[in-house]
Write an enzyme that holds these catalytic residues in place. Structure first.
Site, PDB file in Angstrom:
ATOM      1  N   GLU A  46      -4.994 -18.068  -1.281  1.00  0.00           N
ATOM      2  CA  GLU A  46      -4.219 -16.827  -1.248  1.00  0.00           C
ATOM      3  C   GLU A  46      -3.761 -16.430  -2.649  1.00  0.00           C
ATOM      4  O   GLU A  46      -3.735 -15.238  -3.001  1.00  0.00           O
ATOM      5  CB  GLU A  46      -3.004 -16.988  -0.322  1.00  0.00           C
ATOM      6  CG  GLU A  46      -3.357 -17.106   1.141  1.00  0.00           C
ATOM      7  CD  GLU A  46      -4.102 -15.897   1.659  1.00  0.00           C
ATOM      8  OE1 GLU A  46      -3.623 -14.760   1.459  1.00  0.00           O
ATOM      9  OE2 GLU A  46      -5.186 -16.072   2.239  1.00  0.00           O
ATOM     10  N   TRP A  69      -6.677 -14.806  -4.220  1.00  0.00           N
ATOM     11  CA  TRP A  69      -6.817 -13.421  -3.758  1.00  0.00           C
ATOM     12  C   TRP A  69      -5.946 -12.501  -4.614  1.00  0.00           C
ATOM     13  O   TRP A  69      -6.354 -11.389  -4.981  1.00  0.00           O
ATOM     14  CB  TRP A  69      -6.405 -13.287  -2.289  1.00  0.00           C
ATOM     15  CG  TRP A  69      -7.512 -13.431  -1.297  1.00  0.00           C
ATOM     16  CD1 TRP A  69      -7.781 -14.513  -0.515  1.00  0.00           C
ATOM     17  CD2 TRP A  69      -8.505 -12.447  -0.962  1.00  0.00           C
ATOM     18  NE1 TRP A  69      -8.870 -14.272   0.281  1.00  0.00           N
ATOM     19  CE2 TRP A  69      -9.338 -13.016   0.034  1.00  0.00           C
ATOM     20  CE3 TRP A  69      -8.775 -11.156  -1.404  1.00  0.00           C
ATOM     21  CZ2 TRP A  69     -10.411 -12.327   0.586  1.00  0.00           C
ATOM     22  CZ3 TRP A  69      -9.843 -10.464  -0.848  1.00  0.00           C
ATOM     23  CH2 TRP A  69     -10.636 -11.054   0.132  1.00  0.00           C
ATOM     24  N   TRP A  92     -10.327  11.822   7.938  1.00  0.00           N
ATOM     25  CA  TRP A  92      -9.057  11.295   8.419  1.00  0.00           C
ATOM     26  C   TRP A  92      -8.314  12.370   9.205  1.00  0.00           C
ATOM     27  O   TRP A  92      -8.394  13.567   8.892  1.00  0.00           O
ATOM     28  CB  TRP A  92      -8.187  10.830   7.250  1.00  0.00           C
ATOM     29  CG  TRP A  92      -8.819   9.792   6.371  1.00  0.00           C
ATOM     30  CD1 TRP A  92      -9.266   9.968   5.096  1.00  0.00           C
ATOM     31  CD2 TRP A  92      -9.064   8.419   6.692  1.00  0.00           C
ATOM     32  NE1 TRP A  92      -9.780   8.793   4.600  1.00  0.00           N
ATOM     33  CE2 TRP A  92      -9.669   7.818   5.553  1.00  0.00           C
ATOM     34  CE3 TRP A  92      -8.845   7.630   7.820  1.00  0.00           C
ATOM     35  CZ2 TRP A  92     -10.043   6.479   5.517  1.00  0.00           C
ATOM     36  CZ3 TRP A  92      -9.212   6.298   7.784  1.00  0.00           C
ATOM     37  CH2 TRP A  92      -9.797   5.737   6.657  1.00  0.00           C
ATOM     38  N   ASN A 115       2.066 -11.496   6.693  1.00  0.00           N
ATOM     39  CA  ASN A 115       0.749 -11.068   6.236  1.00  0.00           C
ATOM     40  C   ASN A 115      -0.198 -10.729   7.387  1.00  0.00           C
ATOM     41  O   ASN A 115      -0.945  -9.747   7.330  1.00  0.00           O
ATOM     42  CB  ASN A 115       0.110 -12.139   5.357  1.00  0.00           C
ATOM     43  CG  ASN A 115      -1.191 -11.659   4.723  1.00  0.00           C
ATOM     44  OD1 ASN A 115      -1.197 -10.683   3.994  1.00  0.00           O
ATOM     45  ND2 ASN A 115      -2.287 -12.341   5.022  1.00  0.00           N
ATOM     46  N   TRP A 140      -5.621   5.800   4.682  1.00  0.00           N
ATOM     47  CA  TRP A 140      -4.993   4.567   4.225  1.00  0.00           C
ATOM     48  C   TRP A 140      -3.983   4.813   3.116  1.00  0.00           C
ATOM     49  O   TRP A 140      -3.018   4.046   2.954  1.00  0.00           O
ATOM     50  CB  TRP A 140      -6.052   3.574   3.745  1.00  0.00           C
ATOM     51  CG  TRP A 140      -6.925   4.077   2.620  1.00  0.00           C
ATOM     52  CD1 TRP A 140      -8.111   4.727   2.738  1.00  0.00           C
ATOM     53  CD2 TRP A 140      -6.670   3.956   1.215  1.00  0.00           C
ATOM     54  NE1 TRP A 140      -8.629   5.034   1.497  1.00  0.00           N
ATOM     55  CE2 TRP A 140      -7.763   4.569   0.544  1.00  0.00           C
ATOM     56  CE3 TRP A 140      -5.656   3.394   0.460  1.00  0.00           C
ATOM     57  CZ2 TRP A 140      -7.854   4.637  -0.847  1.00  0.00           C
ATOM     58  CZ3 TRP A 140      -5.725   3.455  -0.932  1.00  0.00           C
ATOM     59  CH2 TRP A 140      -6.815   4.082  -1.568  1.00  0.00           C
ATOM     60  N   TRP A 160      -4.652  -2.723   1.733  1.00  0.00           N
ATOM     61  CA  TRP A 160      -4.895  -1.512   2.524  1.00  0.00           C
ATOM     62  C   TRP A 160      -6.361  -1.136   2.523  1.00  0.00           C
ATOM     63  O   TRP A 160      -6.917  -0.760   3.565  1.00  0.00           O
ATOM     64  CB  TRP A 160      -4.027  -0.364   1.999  1.00  0.00           C
ATOM     65  CG  TRP A 160      -2.708  -0.353   2.691  1.00  0.00           C
ATOM     66  CD1 TRP A 160      -1.538  -0.925   2.261  1.00  0.00           C
ATOM     67  CD2 TRP A 160      -2.426   0.203   3.975  1.00  0.00           C
ATOM     68  NE1 TRP A 160      -0.549  -0.749   3.201  1.00  0.00           N
ATOM     69  CE2 TRP A 160      -1.060  -0.055   4.252  1.00  0.00           C
ATOM     70  CE3 TRP A 160      -3.184   0.895   4.904  1.00  0.00           C
ATOM     71  CZ2 TRP A 160      -0.464   0.359   5.449  1.00  0.00           C
ATOM     72  CZ3 TRP A 160      -2.585   1.315   6.089  1.00  0.00           C
ATOM     73  CH2 TRP A 160      -1.236   1.049   6.349  1.00  0.00           C
TER      74      TRP A 160
END
Length: 488
Positions: free
Chosen positions: A286, A289, A318, A353, A371, A394
């Site tokens: 993590e 990341w 969208w 998370n 988004w 996102w």
């Protein structure tokens, strides 16, 4: 010669390369400066609660530096351009010949630093810049073809190879500066009329959920590492369990560094980045990341400009439904796990998370809302608001980003709820009106149960929403493929 340390998103005294470098020269004076850029923060979409935490952290840093006989000037500046102007005046008035700072990677921040660097060269002021947010500096992890990685797993392998070679113990807190050296400098600063500066334009206001100090950050790190980290992989996806580190807020404020976190994790993982204890292997992943998203931000600056990583997804149609968006924001979607997640965010300034993924995918796939609207909402309410990680998360959920989830993989929020909150314990913590329901019914109450509990009907049916999202993405990608063929 006076050394100046410009603090930014690194509001700590331990493992701070810029501060450590300045304090190496014990025969010279050291002064710190940090800017309260409220207007810039608001332009960047930060919420008032996050701004208050930033100010609390600045005052905590001022106190910590005072114990080292180092003054910290907390100065107001509306924008980054104002920072440069004020700093230039300060450098001249204090006859500063050396400035140290840790690099920030976002586009506006980098533009600010380029302008400041140009001025320093003209004035013959020495400038020392350090990579602090990343263990391996952005740009140094590349494919064999010399390109930035776009997929996490190969990035992780290459990152570990480099990190193993350069990983060093975090820097300690510098020793106190000699009072007899600092006294003239402090006297000059205290004579504010001579500097014509308004200092300390802020006041502390404690947040009971998020005490702000370096000590608190390290206490949370050690509590996680020695009490919960071993079971992190097994239990991290269950929001009712307190099994995550909750260090993201402290990382975003710069009260603790990624290197400090990694150092403790490696110590608990037999010195291994991978192949050790599953819990710490997972947590280290993590942290990587987090590095990945920062490397992407530097390699693809369009990510700082509200652009999708995958340009073809800019054409997704969208929906513009303000009613649905507000229902999501306020936790009124009629999907308990989504609504409980949103309530946690609004109440705590933080979200688990697993729930971030569920909530983000619900907005972008079930409601088919851009988004960027969700990213901005999270940025306002999250106390760990961080452009690289927030944008990366996102775009992952929306299937528009690097190594994002495939567009046809759409979470069923009810199934996710049943899997990761089987008894509905998390749900009723934030939706107490559902407490009377049996555990199994808390994930998807029927119409009568909703009426009795005063809980809203679902804003959209899952099967319909899923198909709508699939059709929208298929249409976009088909059109993009046709365009590519026409170009050929």
């Amino acid at each position: 010669m006076t050394q100046l340390v410009w603090f930014r998103s690194d509001l700590r005294t331990r493992d701070n390369p810029a501060l450590w470098h300045a304090c190496k020269h014990i025969e010279e004076g050291v002064v710190g400066v940090v800017f309260v850029t409220r207007q810039q923060w608001l332009q960047h979409g930060l919420g008032e609660r996050k701004i208050q935490l930033l100010e609390n952290a600045m005052l905590a840093l001022k106190s910590e530096l005072a114990s080292l006989n180092i003054p910290l000037l907390i100065l107001p500046a509306n924008t980054f351009a104002d920072c440069n102007q004020t700093l230039q005046r300060l450098i001249i008035q204090l006859d500063i010949r050396s400035v140290s700072f840790n690099i920030e990677y976002e586009v506006n921040e980098r533009r600010r630093d380029i302008e400041f660097g140009r001025w320093c060269r003209e004035q013959q002021v020495e400038l020392y810049k350090f990579h602090d947010q990343c263990v391996v500096p952005p740009g140094e992890v590349r494919t064999k073809q010399g390109q930035p990685f776009k997929v996490f797993t190969p990035f992780k392998r290459a990152w570990i190879q480099q990190a193993e070679d350069i990983m060093a113990a975090p820097l300690p807190q510098p020793g106190p500066c000699e009072k007899n050296i600092q006294a003239p400098l402090i006297a000059l600063i205290n004579a504010q009329a001579s500097l014509s500066l308004n200092t300390d334009p802020i006041t502390a206001s404690a947040d009971p959920l998020w005490p702000v100090s370096e000590e608190e950050a390290h206490l949370r790190l050690n509590n996680f590492a020695y009490e919960r980290g071993i079971d992190y992989k097994k239990l991290r996806d269950f929001p009712a369990e307190d099994m995550t580190s909750r260090l993201s807020v402290y990382l975003s404020l710069g009260l603790i560094s990624a290197r400090q976190c990694l150092h403790v994790a490696l110590d608990r993982n037999n010195g291994l980045f991978s192949g050790g204890k599953p819990g710490f292997d997972c947590w280290i992943s993590e942290l990587i990341w987090r590095e990945f998203y920062r490397h992407l931000l530097v390699a693809f600056p369009q990510l700082c400009k509200h652009k999708a990583f995958k340009p073809e997804t800019e054409q997704v149609c969208w929906r513009d439904s303000e009613a649905d968006f507000q229902a999501w924001c306020e936790g009124r979607t009629g999907y308990p796990i989504v609504d409980a997640a949103q309530k946690q965010l609004l109440q705590e300034g933080w979200m688990h998370n697993r729930l971030r993924m569920i909530s983000a995918m619900f907005l972008t796939k079930h409601l088919l809302i851009d988004w960027r609207k969700g990213e901005a909402f999270f940025n306002k309410w999250l106390l760990d608001a961080d452009l690289a990680s927030n944008n990366g998360g996102w775009q992952w959920s929306a299937s528009t980003g690097a190594d994002g989830v495939p567009y046809f993989r759409i979470f069923n929020p009810t199934t996710q709820s049943q899997r990761f909150d089987a008894e509905g314990q998390f749900i009723v913590r934030y939706l107490p009106e559902l407490t009377p329901l049996p555990a199994a019914a808390r994930h998807q109450p029927d119409s009568l149960q909703r009426q009795r509990c005063g809980y809203p009907q679902a804003v959209v049916e899952h099967k319909f929403a899923r198909q709508r999202a699939l059709d929208a993405f298929k249409q976009t990608l088909t059109a993009a493929d046709a365009g590519d063929n026409n170009d050929e």
